[in-house]
Design a protein around this motif. Structure first.
Motif: not given
Length: 454
Positions: A59-60, A70-72, A311-316
């Protein structure tokens, strides 16, 4: 001329008896700030009680998800700020503990080091018996002993520790980052050679082994994620098998990475206490100035950093590794310490302004009670979370959506905001505060309010 409203900040002379501070001598703003920090820390801790590895991956980068927002909000407003606030207040607490005794000629050095020594022991028990890998008591006990040595320093020099440590931390972090990056590039070179069916040199073989060790510790694969989740949803011994090595690494291998940041924040807390900032002695205009500048600049920086890095990279893992391979120095790391200090100062100024205004005094009294019982409430949060999420409790680990965790947070907050003031109507200390003080002073402390000496 603007009239200023100051909170009760005078530090009274201690009574001849060497004993803990009396209720009437407490400083409300310090207790309120400690209570806010204590409750706020749970916002950041709860995912690590409840969620599997890479829990933000799904969801990031999805603004349609309530988990994303919520994370933001939690990341922008609270991540790092609550821990910083707790360290700042802890530093002020060091001065509060020593100044009353020092002014009246009471012995205090041995008492202080006994106090910190017991905190270290409590931290070890918290991490390895209660099974919380994010314990801070151990670090605060050790680093508090260091901070004590600087207590006589002029405030301006204390405050300089923050930018100095930020610079040092960036340099140290960059060296660590570059070391990982070199191992990543060496690994890719070895993999390329393998793909081309070339014989690997000893250096290339070593590179494969080293990168696999890094992956196992920091970038677990799907099978390892599944195994970690299984352990957390199993018996006490299985949870301990997962938690204890990580906690021990943090307390030993990575201890040096924690000292500078926490020490600088403790010293900043001492400086802000000496300057009267934490105790409401500044004018309302100055608090408004700190709050507005802190939020304006701090929010701009943290939002920019969040967009670029989260946001752009996220948790990937793949884009994160790809970025590292082409980025020798992570200059974005300079933003974090700046935005964190700006926002925590803005948060403190906002709280002091609320206290000065007289608004929501009932809530403030409850927050002060939570702060006065911070040790008990901190451990209580761990007990609640382990029994709710771990396998030997209700086993909700990896069962809830990220945003649903904050319903649990709200429930724990409500319990602590209700129970803390009720308890303190009848008792001088929280249960663990009483134990800590009794061990520090080597005698049982009077517990009930009617036993308090006037």
């Amino acid at each position: 001329m603007e009239s200023t409203v100051t909170l009760s900040v005078e530090i009274p002379k201690s009574p001849p008896l060497v004993a803990p501070v009396l209720q009437k001598d407490r400083i409300q703003s310090i207790d309120v700030l400690r209570g806010i920090a204590l409750l706020g820390i749970l916002l950041m801790n709860i995912p690590y009680f409840a969620m599997p590895d890479y829990f933000t991956k799904s969801f990031a980068q999805d603004p349609a998800s309530p988990n994303f927002w919520t994370l933001t909000v939690v990341t922008i407003l609270f991540e790092g700020k609550m821990r910083a606030l707790f360290s700042i207040v802890f530093g002020a607490g060091i001065l509060l503990f020593t100044s009353r005794k020092e002014e009246s000629g009471q012995p205090f050095k041995a008492l202080f080091f006994q106090r910190m020594g017991w905190l270290v022991i409590f931290g070890l028990m918290h991490a390895h018996l209660t099974l919380w890998l994010g314990d801070i008591l151990y670090f605060y006990g050790l680093i508090g002993m260091l901070a004590f040595l600087f207590r006589k320093m002029k405030p301006k020099y204390m405050a300089m520790g923050v930018p100095l440590v930020a610079i040092f931390g960036f340099v140290a972090g960059t060296l660590f980052y570059q070391n990982i990056r070199e191992k990543r590039l060496a690994y890719k070179d070895a993999v390329t050679a393998q793909t081309q069916q070339k014989a690997l040199s000893p250096t290339q073989k070593k590179a494969l082994v080293e990168w696999r060790a890094i992956e196992k510790e920091r970038i677990p694969n799907k099978a390892e994620v599944a195994e970690n989740t299984r352990l957390m949803k199993s018996s006490y011994s299985d949870v301990a098998k997962y938690v204890r090595p990580k906690a021990w690494d943090g307390q030993t291998k990575y201890l040096l990475f924690s000292i500078g940041d926490v020490l600088a924040l403790m010293l900043l807390g001492m400086a802000l206490f000496k300057w009267g900032f934490l105790t409401g002695q500044w004018s309302k205009r100055n608090y408004w100035y700190v709050m507005l500048v802190g939020y304006a600049v701090g929010l701009a920086l943290v939002i920019f950093n969040y967009y670029k890095m989260d946001y752009l990279i996220g948790a990937n893992v793949a884009p994160w590794l790809a970025r590292m391979e082409v980025t020798p120095i992570n200059w974005m790391g300079l933003i974090y310490p700046v935005q964190r200090i700006l926002l925590v100062m803005a948060h403190v100024a906002a709280v002091i302004l609320l206290l000065k205004s007289g608004i929501a005094q009932g809530v403030m009294r409850r927050l002060a009670a939570v702060g006065q019982m911070a040790f008990t409430n901190y451990i209580m949060q761990t007990v609640f979370c382990t029994l709710i999420f771990f396998g030997y409790g209700l086993n909700y680990f990896a069962e809830l959506e990220y945003y649903q965790l904050y319903y649990v947070v709200a429930g724990i907050w409500l319990v602590q905001l209700i129970i803390s003031p009720i308890w303190l109507k009848h008792y001088r200390f929280g249960p663990l505060e009483w134990l800590w003080r009794s061990l520090t002073y080597r005698q049982l402390q009077p517990m009930r309010k009617e036993e308090e000496q006037e």
